[in-house]
Motif scaffolding. Sequence first.
Motif, PDB file in Angstrom:
ATOM      1  N   PRO A 154      -4.618 -10.678  25.743  1.00 51.23           N
ATOM      2  CA  PRO A 154      -3.611 -11.471  25.034  1.00 51.23           C
ATOM      3  C   PRO A 154      -2.202 -10.968  25.356  1.00 51.23           C
ATOM      4  CG  PRO A 154      -5.339 -10.756  23.535  1.00 51.23           C
ATOM      5  CD  PRO A 154      -5.548 -10.036  24.834  1.00 51.23           C
ATOM      6  N   VAL A 155      -1.296 -11.881  25.611  1.00 53.60           N
ATOM      7  CA  VAL A 155       0.087 -11.520  25.917  1.00 53.60           C
ATOM      8  C   VAL A 155       0.857 -11.452  24.605  1.00 53.60           C
ATOM      9  CG1 VAL A 155       2.163 -12.168  27.185  1.00 53.60           C
ATOM     10  CG2 VAL A 155      -0.092 -12.657  28.151  1.00 53.60           C
ATOM     11  N   VAL A 156       1.035 -10.229  24.112  1.00 52.58           N
ATOM     12  CA  VAL A 156       1.719 -10.011  22.839  1.00 52.58           C
ATOM     13  C   VAL A 156       2.680  -8.838  22.969  1.00 52.58           C
ATOM     14  CG1 VAL A 156      -0.156 -10.910  21.401  1.00 52.58           C
ATOM     15  CG2 VAL A 156      -0.115  -8.498  21.979  1.00 52.58           C
ATOM     16  N   ARG A 183       5.027  -9.455  14.823  1.00 48.52           N
ATOM     17  CA  ARG A 183       4.073  -9.948  13.832  1.00 48.52           C
ATOM     18  C   ARG A 183       3.626 -11.346  14.241  1.00 48.52           C
ATOM     19  NH1 ARG A 183       6.860  -8.492   8.014  1.00 48.52           N
ATOM     20  NH2 ARG A 183       6.763  -6.240   8.245  1.00 48.52           N
ATOM     21  N   TYR A 184       2.331 -11.621  14.087  1.00 48.34           N
ATOM     22  CA  TYR A 184       1.770 -12.912  14.459  1.00 48.34           C
ATOM     23  C   TYR A 184       1.051 -13.517  13.266  1.00 48.34           C
ATOM     24  CZ  TYR A 184       2.935 -11.470  19.156  1.00 48.34           C
ATOM     25  OH  TYR A 184       3.631 -11.065  20.267  1.00 48.34           O
ATOM     26  N   THR A 185       1.216 -14.819  13.087  1.00 51.40           N
ATOM     27  CA  THR A 185       0.561 -15.520  11.982  1.00 51.40           C
ATOM     28  C   THR A 185      -0.937 -15.627  12.259  1.00 51.40           C
ATOM     29  OG1 THR A 185       0.827 -17.693  12.981  1.00 51.40           O
ATOM     30  CG2 THR A 185       2.628 -16.919  11.555  1.00 51.40           C
ATOM     31  N   THR A 212      -2.608 -15.752  15.962  1.00 51.75           N
ATOM     32  CA  THR A 212      -3.625 -14.763  16.296  1.00 51.75           C
ATOM     33  C   THR A 212      -4.919 -15.436  16.740  1.00 51.75           C
ATOM     34  OG1 THR A 212      -2.647 -13.236  14.699  1.00 51.75           O
ATOM     35  CG2 THR A 212      -4.884 -12.750  15.436  1.00 51.75           C
ATOM     36  N   CYS A 213      -5.305 -16.497  16.059  1.00 52.93           N
ATOM     37  CA  CYS A 213      -6.512 -17.244  16.441  1.00 52.93           C
ATOM     38  C   CYS A 213      -6.375 -17.814  17.844  1.00 52.93           C
ATOM     39  CB  CYS A 213      -6.785 -18.367  15.452  1.00 52.93           C
ATOM     40  SG  CYS A 213      -7.338 -17.788  13.841  1.00 52.93           S
ATOM     41  N   LEU A 214      -5.215 -18.374  18.164  1.00 57.34           N
ATOM     42  CA  LEU A 214      -4.992 -18.922  19.500  1.00 57.34           C
ATOM     43  C   LEU A 214      -5.022 -17.824  20.556  1.00 57.34           C
ATOM     44  CD1 LEU A 214      -2.186 -21.536  18.768  1.00 57.34           C
ATOM     45  CD2 LEU A 214      -4.555 -21.992  19.385  1.00 57.34           C
ATOM     46  N   LEU A 215      -4.406 -16.688  20.262  1.00 59.94           N
ATOM     47  CA  LEU A 215      -4.372 -15.579  21.220  1.00 59.94           C
ATOM     48  C   LEU A 215      -5.764 -15.021  21.506  1.00 59.94           C
ATOM     49  CD1 LEU A 215      -1.233 -13.737  19.850  1.00 59.94           C
ATOM     50  CD2 LEU A 215      -1.448 -14.704  22.146  1.00 59.94           C
ATOM     51  N   LEU A 216      -6.597 -14.956  20.473  1.00 64.05           N
ATOM     52  CA  LEU A 216      -7.931 -14.375  20.625  1.00 64.05           C
ATOM     53  C   LEU A 216      -8.998 -15.417  20.956  1.00 64.05           C
ATOM     54  CD1 LEU A 216      -7.912 -11.821  17.674  1.00 64.05           C
ATOM     55  CD2 LEU A 216      -7.700 -11.332  20.123  1.00 64.05           C
ATOM     56  N   GLY A 217      -8.694 -16.677  20.733  1.00 70.66           N
ATOM     57  CA  GLY A 217      -9.670 -17.732  21.011  1.00 70.66           C
ATOM     58  C   GLY A 217     -10.796 -17.780  19.995  1.00 70.66           C
ATOM     59  N   VAL A 218     -10.457 -17.534  18.727  1.00 70.67           N
ATOM     60  CA  VAL A 218     -11.460 -17.584  17.663  1.00 70.67           C
ATOM     61  C   VAL A 218     -10.998 -18.549  16.576  1.00 70.67           C
ATOM     62  CG1 VAL A 218     -12.289 -15.234  18.063  1.00 70.67           C
ATOM     63  CG2 VAL A 218     -10.466 -15.618  16.407  1.00 70.67           C
ATOM     64  N   HIS A 219     -11.938 -19.006  15.754  1.00 67.77           N
ATOM     65  CA  HIS A 219     -11.636 -19.877  14.619  1.00 67.77           C
ATOM     66  C   HIS A 219     -11.058 -19.033  13.494  1.00 67.77           C
ATOM     67  CE1 HIS A 219     -12.391 -22.634  11.238  1.00 67.77           C
ATOM     68  NE2 HIS A 219     -12.297 -23.581  12.172  1.00 67.77           N
ATOM     69  N   ARG A 220     -10.260 -19.645  12.644  1.00 70.96           N
ATOM     70  CA  ARG A 220      -9.624 -18.894  11.552  1.00 70.96           C
ATOM     71  C   ARG A 220     -10.650 -18.296  10.582  1.00 70.96           C
ATOM     72  NH1 ARG A 220      -5.239 -21.453  10.076  1.00 70.96           N
ATOM     73  NH2 ARG A 220      -4.975 -20.296   8.171  1.00 70.96           N
ATOM     74  N   ASN A 221     -11.792 -18.944  10.388  1.00 71.31           N
ATOM     75  CA  ASN A 221     -12.831 -18.370   9.524  1.00 71.31           C
ATOM     76  C   ASN A 221     -13.434 -17.121  10.153  1.00 71.31           C
ATOM     77  OD1 ASN A 221     -12.474 -20.395   7.638  1.00 71.31           O
ATOM     78  ND2 ASN A 221     -14.163 -21.641   8.388  1.00 71.31           N
ATOM     79  N   SER A 250      -0.030  -4.895  18.283  1.00 74.02           N
ATOM     80  CA  SER A 250      -0.819  -3.713  18.644  1.00 74.02           C
ATOM     81  C   SER A 250      -2.236  -3.805  18.083  1.00 74.02           C
ATOM     82  CB  SER A 250      -0.132  -2.439  18.141  1.00 74.02           C
ATOM     83  OG  SER A 250       0.058  -2.497  16.741  1.00 74.02           O
ATOM     84  N   GLU A 251      -2.392  -4.365  16.871  1.00 73.03           N
ATOM     85  CA  GLU A 251      -3.723  -4.544  16.278  1.00 73.03           C
ATOM     86  C   GLU A 251      -4.529  -5.580  17.040  1.00 73.03           C
ATOM     87  OE1 GLU A 251      -6.201  -3.351  14.032  1.00 73.03           O
ATOM     88  OE2 GLU A 251      -4.606  -1.908  14.037  1.00 73.03           O
ATOM     89  N   ILE A 252      -3.864  -6.645  17.472  1.00 70.94           N
ATOM     90  CA  ILE A 252      -4.532  -7.688  18.246  1.00 70.94           C
ATOM     91  C   ILE A 252      -5.073  -7.096  19.544  1.00 70.94           C
ATOM     92  CG2 ILE A 252      -4.174  -9.843  19.522  1.00 70.94           C
ATOM     93  CD1 ILE A 252      -2.080 -10.570  17.328  1.00 70.94           C
ATOM     94  N   LEU A 253      -4.251  -6.296  20.218  1.00 73.25           N
ATOM     95  CA  LEU A 253      -4.681  -5.673  21.477  1.00 73.25           C
ATOM     96  C   LEU A 253      -5.825  -4.691  21.260  1.00 73.25           C
ATOM     97  CD1 LEU A 253      -1.232  -5.071  23.189  1.00 73.25           C
ATOM     98  CD2 LEU A 253      -2.981  -6.752  23.832  1.00 73.25           C
ATOM     99  N   LYS A 254      -5.751  -3.883  20.201  1.00 68.58           N
ATOM    100  CA  LYS A 254      -6.834  -2.929  19.907  1.00 68.58           C
ATOM    101  C   LYS A 254      -8.145  -3.661  19.651  1.00 68.58           C
ATOM    102  CE  LYS A 254      -4.199   0.103  17.217  1.00 68.58           C
ATOM    103  NZ  LYS A 254      -4.096   0.928  16.011  1.00 68.58           N
ATOM    104  N   PHE A 255      -8.070  -4.703  18.846  1.00 70.37           N
ATOM    105  CA  PHE A 255      -9.259  -5.482  18.531  1.00 70.37           C
ATOM    106  C   PHE A 255      -9.835  -6.098  19.787  1.00 70.37           C
ATOM    107  CE2 PHE A 255     -11.119  -9.652  17.610  1.00 70.37           C
ATOM    108  CZ  PHE A 255     -12.178  -9.246  16.814  1.00 70.37           C
ATOM    109  N   TRP A 256      -8.994  -6.700  20.631  1.00 70.41           N
ATOM    110  CA  TRP A 256      -9.467  -7.337  21.855  1.00 70.41           C
ATOM    111  C   TRP A 256     -10.157  -6.324  22.776  1.00 70.41           C
ATOM    112  CZ3 TRP A 256      -8.441  -6.760  27.058  1.00 70.41           C
ATOM    113  CH2 TRP A 256      -8.967  -7.764  27.876  1.00 70.41           C
ATOM    114  N   GLN A 257      -9.582  -5.128  22.897  1.00 69.44           N
ATOM    115  CA  GLN A 257     -10.165  -4.097  23.765  1.00 69.44           C
ATOM    116  C   GLN A 257     -11.537  -3.649  23.265  1.00 69.44           C
ATOM    117  OE1 GLN A 257      -7.010  -1.233  23.788  1.00 69.44           O
ATOM    118  NE2 GLN A 257      -6.002  -2.193  25.544  1.00 69.44           N
TER     119      GLN A 257
END
Length: 65
Positions: free
Chosen positions: A6-8, A13-15, A19-28, A55-62
């Motif tokens: 994800p390019v962040v 801060r991301y809504t 965040t859902c769009l960046l990670l490709g997941v549903h909000r649920n 930074s949290e988005i990147l950690k989670f993705w990794q």
Amino acid sequence: MVTDVPVVSPTSRYTITETCLLLGVHRNTLRKYTETGKIKSGTRMGTAKRFYLGSEILKFWQRQI
């Protein structure tokens, strides 16, 4: 889940929607990940809206790939 990094900005801060769009997941799915502690979120004091740091988005993705 997206396969590309994800390019962040790590300090931005991301809504939930962003965040859902960046990670490709549903909000649920994102909500379940947050509730189980797989990804951490913050809460805006004035509006009580949830946000995710880049930074949290990147950690989670990794951890998921």
